[in-house]
Design a protein around this motif. Structure first.
Motif, mmCIF file in Angstrom:
data_model
loop_
_atom_site.group_PDB
_atom_site.id
_atom_site.type_symbol
_atom_site.label_atom_id
_atom_site.label_comp_id
_atom_site.label_asym_id
_atom_site.label_seq_id
_atom_site.Cartn_x
_atom_site.Cartn_y
_atom_site.Cartn_z
ATOM 1 N N TYR A 1 7.877 -0.261 -9.786
ATOM 2 C CA TYR A 1 8.780 0.669 -9.121
ATOM 3 C C TYR A 1 10.171 0.467 -9.674
ATOM 4 C CZ TYR A 1 9.824 -3.533 -6.446
ATOM 5 O OH TYR A 1 10.165 -4.806 -6.101
ATOM 6 N N GLY B 1 -4.278 2.006 -5.338
ATOM 7 C CA GLY B 1 -3.717 2.056 -3.990
ATOM 8 C C GLY B 1 -2.657 1.024 -3.677
ATOM 9 N N THR C 1 4.376 13.883 -6.287
ATOM 10 C CA THR C 1 3.409 12.860 -6.671
ATOM 11 C C THR C 1 2.669 13.331 -7.919
ATOM 12 O OG1 THR C 1 1.629 13.762 -5.307
ATOM 13 C CG2 THR C 1 3.054 12.101 -4.290
ATOM 14 N N LEU D 1 1.511 3.332 -8.208
ATOM 15 C CA LEU D 1 0.421 2.684 -7.498
ATOM 16 C C LEU D 1 -0.796 2.615 -8.416
ATOM 17 C CD1 LEU D 1 0.743 4.820 -4.264
ATOM 18 C CD2 LEU D 1 1.513 2.472 -4.506
ATOM 19 N N GLU E 1 -1.404 6.449 -9.346
ATOM 20 C CA GLU E 1 -0.663 7.497 -8.644
ATOM 21 C C GLU E 1 0.824 7.163 -8.745
ATOM 22 O OE1 GLU E 1 -0.675 9.944 -4.419
ATOM 23 O OE2 GLU E 1 -1.649 7.994 -4.509
ATOM 24 N N THR F 1 0.838 -1.193 0.000
ATOM 25 C CA THR F 1 0.000 0.000 0.000
ATOM 26 C C THR F 1 0.878 1.250 0.000
ATOM 27 O OG1 THR F 1 -0.073 0.177 2.403
ATOM 28 C CG2 THR F 1 -1.785 -1.193 1.347
ATOM 29 N N LYS F 2 0.277 2.382 -0.311
ATOM 30 C CA LYS F 2 0.993 3.668 -0.277
ATOM 31 C C LYS F 2 1.549 3.910 1.128
ATOM 32 C CE LYS F 2 0.255 8.608 -1.064
ATOM 33 N NZ LYS F 2 -0.709 9.619 -1.541
ATOM 34 N N LYS F 3 0.758 3.619 2.135
ATOM 35 C CA LYS F 3 1.188 3.823 3.522
ATOM 36 C C LYS F 3 2.437 2.990 3.828
ATOM 37 C CE LYS F 3 -0.541 3.691 8.248
ATOM 38 N NZ LYS F 3 -1.693 3.416 9.120
ATOM 39 N N LEU G 1 4.554 8.044 -7.210
ATOM 40 C CA LEU G 1 5.351 8.655 -6.145
ATOM 41 C C LEU G 1 6.775 8.770 -6.668
ATOM 42 C CD1 LEU G 1 4.166 6.468 -3.119
ATOM 43 C CD2 LEU G 1 3.081 8.509 -4.066
ATOM 44 N N SER H 1 -1.036 12.236 -10.101
ATOM 45 C CA SER H 1 -2.242 11.411 -10.164
ATOM 46 C C SER H 1 -2.866 11.579 -11.545
ATOM 47 C CB SER H 1 -3.230 11.825 -9.077
ATOM 48 O OG SER H 1 -2.690 11.595 -7.809
ATOM 49 N N VAL I 1 1.109 -1.030 -4.974
ATOM 50 C CA VAL I 1 2.285 -0.931 -5.837
ATOM 51 C C VAL I 1 2.120 -1.843 -7.046
ATOM 52 C CG1 VAL I 1 4.776 -1.338 -6.016
ATOM 53 C CG2 VAL I 1 3.834 -0.316 -3.942
#
Length: 80
Positions: free
Chosen positions: A59, A54, A23, A51, A31, A9-11, A33, A25, A56
């Motif tokens: 990357y 919400g 960021t 993402l 999204e 998750t993003k968190k 990052l 969107s 991944v």
């Protein structure tokens, strides 16, 4: 970046890497990052985490995947 994996998750990403430099969107649940990380002997390098809904999806270092283009560039252009 070695601790990031698909499905996070993003968190979770932010708890590992900290807040992103920027960021984007571009829509459709996507999204991006963007991170600038300092590596010994190399200096600062740009990384991204994409993402989707919400989680991944991909990357890596800017320029990965046989491209030298910013991964947000095409997304932003296509969705204008």
């Amino acid at each position: 970046m070695n601790q990031v994996s698909d499905g996070m998750t993003k968190k979770e990403v932010i708890s590992i890497l900290g807040n992103p430099v920027s960021t984007a969107s571009p829509g459709h649940g996507v999204e991006i990052l963007r991170y600038s990380l300092d590596h010994a002997f190399v200096g600062w390098e740009e990384y991204y985490v994409k993402l989707v809904d919400g989680k991944v999806d991909s990357y890596g270092k800017m320029g990965d995947f046989d491209s030298t283009k910013d991964p947000t560039l095409n997304l932003n252009i296509k969705n204008r």
